[in-house]
Design a protein around this motif. Structure first.
Motif, PDB file in Angstrom:
ATOM      1  N   TYR B 119     -82.892  77.673 -98.080  1.00  0.00           N
ATOM      2  CA  TYR B 119     -82.810  78.823 -97.897  1.00  0.00           C
ATOM      3  C   TYR B 119     -82.666  79.887 -96.604  1.00  0.00           C
ATOM      4  CZ  TYR B 119     -83.075  78.748-103.172  1.00  0.00           C
ATOM      5  OH  TYR B 119     -83.140  78.971-104.413  1.00  0.00           O
ATOM      6  N   ASP B 120     -82.334  80.497 -96.282  1.00  0.00           N
ATOM      7  CA  ASP B 120     -82.399  81.556 -95.187  1.00  0.00           C
ATOM      8  C   ASP B 120     -83.503  82.538 -94.983  1.00  0.00           C
ATOM      9  OD1 ASP B 120     -81.426  83.151 -96.512  1.00  0.00           O
ATOM     10  OD2 ASP B 120     -79.455  83.647 -94.696  1.00  0.00           O
ATOM     11  N   THR B 121     -84.567  83.240 -93.937  1.00  0.00           N
ATOM     12  CA  THR B 121     -85.065  84.166 -93.970  1.00  0.00           C
ATOM     13  C   THR B 121     -85.111  85.354 -94.842  1.00  0.00           C
ATOM     14  OG1 THR B 121     -83.965  84.337 -91.884  1.00  0.00           O
ATOM     15  CG2 THR B 121     -86.047  83.569 -91.935  1.00  0.00           C
ATOM     16  N   SER B 122     -83.359  85.248 -95.235  1.00  0.00           N
ATOM     17  CA  SER B 122     -83.160  86.569 -96.208  1.00  0.00           C
ATOM     18  C   SER B 122     -83.707  86.065 -97.597  1.00  0.00           C
ATOM     19  CB  SER B 122     -82.165  87.028 -95.716  1.00  0.00           C
ATOM     20  OG  SER B 122     -80.820  86.650 -96.054  1.00  0.00           O
ATOM     21  N   GLU B 124     -80.898  83.790 -98.857  1.00  0.00           N
ATOM     22  CA  GLU B 124     -80.069  83.618 -99.152  1.00  0.00           C
ATOM     23  C   GLU B 124     -79.667  82.151 -99.107  1.00  0.00           C
ATOM     24  OE1 GLU B 124     -76.868  85.023 -99.835  1.00  0.00           O
ATOM     25  OE2 GLU B 124     -78.282  87.032 -99.989  1.00  0.00           O
ATOM     26  N   LYS B 140     -83.754  87.917-102.199  1.00  0.00           N
ATOM     27  CA  LYS B 140     -84.061  89.043-101.123  1.00  0.00           C
ATOM     28  C   LYS B 140     -85.769  89.345-101.722  1.00  0.00           C
ATOM     29  CE  LYS B 140     -78.979  89.048-100.584  1.00  0.00           C
ATOM     30  NZ  LYS B 140     -78.253  89.925-101.114  1.00  0.00           N
ATOM     31  N   LYS B 141     -85.774  90.040-102.602  1.00  0.00           N
ATOM     32  CA  LYS B 141     -86.796  90.768-102.826  1.00  0.00           C
ATOM     33  C   LYS B 141     -88.113  89.720-102.377  1.00  0.00           C
ATOM     34  CE  LYS B 141     -85.568  91.848-106.975  1.00  0.00           C
ATOM     35  NZ  LYS B 141     -85.222  92.543-108.066  1.00  0.00           N
ATOM     36  N   PHE B 143     -89.495  86.670-101.027  1.00  0.00           N
ATOM     37  CA  PHE B 143     -89.705  85.071 -99.327  1.00  0.00           C
ATOM     38  C   PHE B 143     -90.911  84.768 -99.467  1.00  0.00           C
ATOM     39  CE2 PHE B 143     -88.730  83.382 -95.496  1.00  0.00           C
ATOM     40  CZ  PHE B 143     -88.013  82.684 -96.547  1.00  0.00           C
TER      41      PHE B 143
END
Lengths: 230, 555
Positions: B119-122, B124, B140-141, B143
């Motif tokens: 996953y990326d930092t957002s 996703e 997204k909420k 992480f």
């Protein structure tokens, strides 16, 4: 009265008894018959009297203080084998009787006694002394006899009386027959009346010999006389 | 106490005792069974708990191990060549390419590994290597910036997620997530315990392939039955902290064996008790049979004894009474014999004197020289003697008459009376008697009986002195009174009493004399008279010369 009682008239008796009342009573009986009654209240006194007086008969109680009758009898027997002894005792114990018989008594008189027993005892005594046969006669040899009760001497057909002194002497010799009796003793026999000399005695013996068969009275030279009966 | 009531009582006692013993035994057996049951139960419980904790341990170990393992693998992957760069550039192709080989190894190692995603930092998703599994921790909420572990129960899936954040120059560049099926844990536990497990999640139905297990309870620790088998349910809670809910790993342990063991223990205890019970009943029964038989025997003898006791006691009393009477009679006869002997002694002398007096009178009469004076004197003498003898008889009769009541009498006089009677007998046997006294002493008692005792003792002394033929036989009577105590000592010089112990001479029929002279009763009666009738004491001892009899009276 029994004829033999007269024999005692010339005799002396020693009577030993510790009970005074009884002694007096019996002594008064004895005095009726005997010339003299010596009374002793105990054994010791009795033996003294016996030494001194030489009684003809001894009557003893067994139970006495100081010296009892049996001991006394033993002492008497040491001195005299022939003196007649009557024992008077309440003891009916056989033991006493046997011991007495061994000491050669002539009668055992049991207390209390009757007249018959008493007389019987005296008769036995006389018999003991004279050793007579039938009718109180003493045979001197085949023909001659002596009647001590009546003082007669002789044969069936003829008898001669003895004088008082002759009788006294002859009885004395006869009672101690076969024993030589010294002159001194015989002289004392008449001591009561007078001093009897040897010569007088010789004269008396001579008179007596005339009435007796030969050889009855023998003279032991220098010592005395002896009565020998075959 | 009569025999039948005793028997009845004993029978009742038997029943009672049997019940008591049986009751006790049953109580003991029950206690034993309960203890045994508890024991077994506790053991089973312990094994269960052990089992549970073991399962839990396995679970937790697996949890920790898998967490560490995948964290390491995740870091290793992130640190691999080009991964961080690809992640930074969100180059999915590159990531898949670089991770493919590693994934293959991991997948091979653990078939329950569902997916590996970047996953990326957002939040996703960049790439999912297998693209399997619908659940993800990353959104997204949400992480997470550190390594996290969590369960997720969604979309008919129960999964365990491990996220590993990737940093480059202290700046987050993305996250790596491993998704593992929860079945992995079932598998792990099954590997260890051999139990097949099931997952119970709140939103999906329980899928149990085995029909037998479907009916079982799903609560932890419950015991439920299915068919002939018994099961216990073990549940392990899997906590999903993000969802705020739990799911359970269910295991059904077959405890039929244990249950059976428990039952067996109960049965065993029961049958053992039953066996013991019957043995005890038999033993008790026969034991009591024997006991009762013995009891009956002893009862019977007791009854017999009881029955005859009174009779026997009466007989004994009668016998005793007769003995006593005989003793009294013999004593009386002996006394009479003595008395006659003494009278004979007393009378012998006066009788002889009387006879001598009579013989004298008779001779005087025969000689014809009996005068009145002599006659009177002799009669008087005879009368005195007879009176004396009559008095003697009176003395004797008086002496042996019985006392009627206690009185105060002079001991000296009483002794003198006795001495008077035997005096002649002593004198005839040359026995000396000393009577010594300082003063006259008064005694409360029966004077005649007392005098009889004195006479008896003197008589005994006389007999022994004669029998032993003692020289100078002596009897000494000493009368003293001092401090209210009167003491009469009768001593002889006969050499003493040869009976040992000396006290024996006071028993009836004991005599030291010859059979003719002694009945052995005199001293017994003397003691009775002195000690029972007059409250005095009579004892005997030997001194150096002979025997001493001591009579003591205490006022």
């Amino acid at each position: 009265m029994q004829p033999y009682l007269s024999l005692f008239a010339s005799m002396r008796i020693l009577y030993a008894e510790d009970e005074e009342g009884l002694r007096h009573s019996v002594a008064s009986i004895l005095e009726l018959f005997f010339e003299k009654v010596f009374q002793a209240k105990d054994g010791e006194e009795a033996i003294e009297i016996f030494y001194e007086q030489r009684p003809d008969i001894v009557l003893l109680d067994i139970c006495m203080p100081k010296m009892d009758g049996l001991t006394l009898l033993k002492e008497i027997r040491k001195m005299s084998k022939r003196v007649p002894v009557i024992i008077m005792s309440a003891h009916t114990d056989q033991n006493y009787l046997l011991q007495s018989i061994e000491l050669n008594i002539c009668k055992y008189l049991i207390k209390p006694f009757s007249k018959e027993h008493f007389l019987d005892a005296l008769k036995t005594c006389a018999q003991w002394m004279y050793e007579w046969g039938e009718g109180y006669n003493i045979a001197l040899d085949d023909a001659f006899f002596y009647d001590p009760i009546n003082a007669l001497i002789g044969t069936k057909d003829h008898t001669t009386p003895l004088t008082k002194k002759e009788r006294l002497l002859f009885d004395y010799l006869l009672r101690q027959k076969n024993r030589t009796i010294p002159f001194e003793e015989l002289e004392l026999l008449f001591g009561n009346e007078q001093v009897y000399s040897k010569d007088a005695l010789k004269a008396l013996v001579k008179e007596l010999r005339k009435k007796l068969p030969e050889g009855i009275i023998q003279n032991v030279f220098g010592i005395g006389y002896c009565c020998v009966i075959p | 106490m009569s025999f039948p009531s005793l028997l009845h009582h004993s029978l009742s006692t038997k029943t009672k005792t049997m019940f008591l013993v049986l009751g006790l035994f049953i109580a003991m057996a029950t206690l034993f069974s309960v203890l045994r049951y508890m024991d077994v139960k506790a053991a089973i419980e312990k094994s269960r708990q052990d089992y549970t904790s073991q399962i839990h341990n396995i679970y937790h170990t697996a949890l920790v191990r898998i967490g560490e393992f995948y964290t390491n693998r995740g870091y290793a992957n992130l640190d691999s060549y080009g991964i961080k760069e690809a992640l930074y550039h969100k180059d999915s192709t590159k990531l898949r390419e670089l991770s493919q080989q590693r994934w293959n190894i991991l997948k091979q190692e653990n078939p329950f590994l569902l997916d590996m995603r970047f996953y990326d930092t957002s939040g996703e998703s960049i790439v999912a290597i297998e693209n399997k599994g619908k659940n993800t921790l990353i959104s997204k909420k949400h992480f997470p910036l550190s390594v996290t572990f969590d369960f997720l129960f969604r979309n008919n899936e129960s999964t365990y997620h491990i996220t590993i954040p990737a940093y480059h120059n202290n700046q987050a560049i993305g996250t790596l997530e491993f998704t593992i099926l929860s079945d992995y844990f079932l598998h792990e536990i099954e590997q260890f315990s051999g139990l097949k497990g099931y997952i119970l999640s709140p939103f999906s139905p329980l899928l149990i392939d085995d029909a037998k297990l479907k009916k079982l309870s799903t609560t932890h620790g419950d015991i439920s039955h299915s068919g002939a088998k018994t099961y216990i349910t073990h549940a392990i809670h899997m906590q999903s902290s993000i969802l705020q809910c739990t799911s359970q790993l269910l295991f059904f342990q077959d405890i039929s064996d244990q249950q059976e063991k428990l039952l067996n223990a109960i049965y065993e205890a029961f049958f053992l008790s039953l066996g013991m019970l019957s043995i005890i009943i038999i033993a008790l029964h026969y034991g009591f049979e024997v006991l009762i038989k013995r009891l009956e025997e002893s009862e019977s003898s007791l009854r017999h004894l009881n029955h005859t006791l009174e009779e026997r006691v009466n007989q004994e009393i009668q016998k005793r009474y007769e003995n006593e009477q005989m003793l009294l009679h013999q004593s009386r006869l002996a006394s009479m014999g003595e008395m006659i002997g003494n009278i004979a002694h007393q009378w012998r002398q006066p009788l002889t004197e009387l006879s001598a007096t009579l013989v004298h009178l008779s001779f005087l009469h025969d000689l014809g020289s009996l005068n009145t004076q002599t006659m009177q004197a002799s009669l008087g003498k005879a009368e005195t003697l007879i009176l004396h003898m009559s008095k003697t008889i009176d003395d004797f009769r008086n002496f042996f008459a019985s006392d009627h009541e206690e009185e105060l009498f002079c001991a000296y006089e009483a002794i003198q009376k006795a001495v008077m009677l035997i005096d002649s007998a002593l004198k005839n046997n040359h026995i000396t008697l000393h009577l010594e006294t300082t003063n006259s002493c008064l005694i409360l008692g029966y004077p005649r009986q007392f005098a009889q005792v004195i006479l008896n003792i003197i008589g005994n002394a006389k007999d022994i002195l004669l029998e032993r033929q003692v020289k100078e036989p002596t009897i000494t009577i000493t009368l003293t009174c001092k401090d209210n105590t009167t003491c009469i000592c009768i001593a002889d010089n006969g050499g003493g009493i040869s009976v040992d112990p000396i006290e024996k001479i006071f028993e009836p029929y004991v005599s030291t004399k010859h059979a003719i002279s002694g009945t052995g009763i005199g001293l017994y009666m003397s003691k009775t008279i002195i000690e029972k009738n007059s409250k005095g004491s009579l004892r005997a001892y030997n001194n150096k010369e002979g025997a001493v009899f001591e009579i003591l009276f205490s006022a």
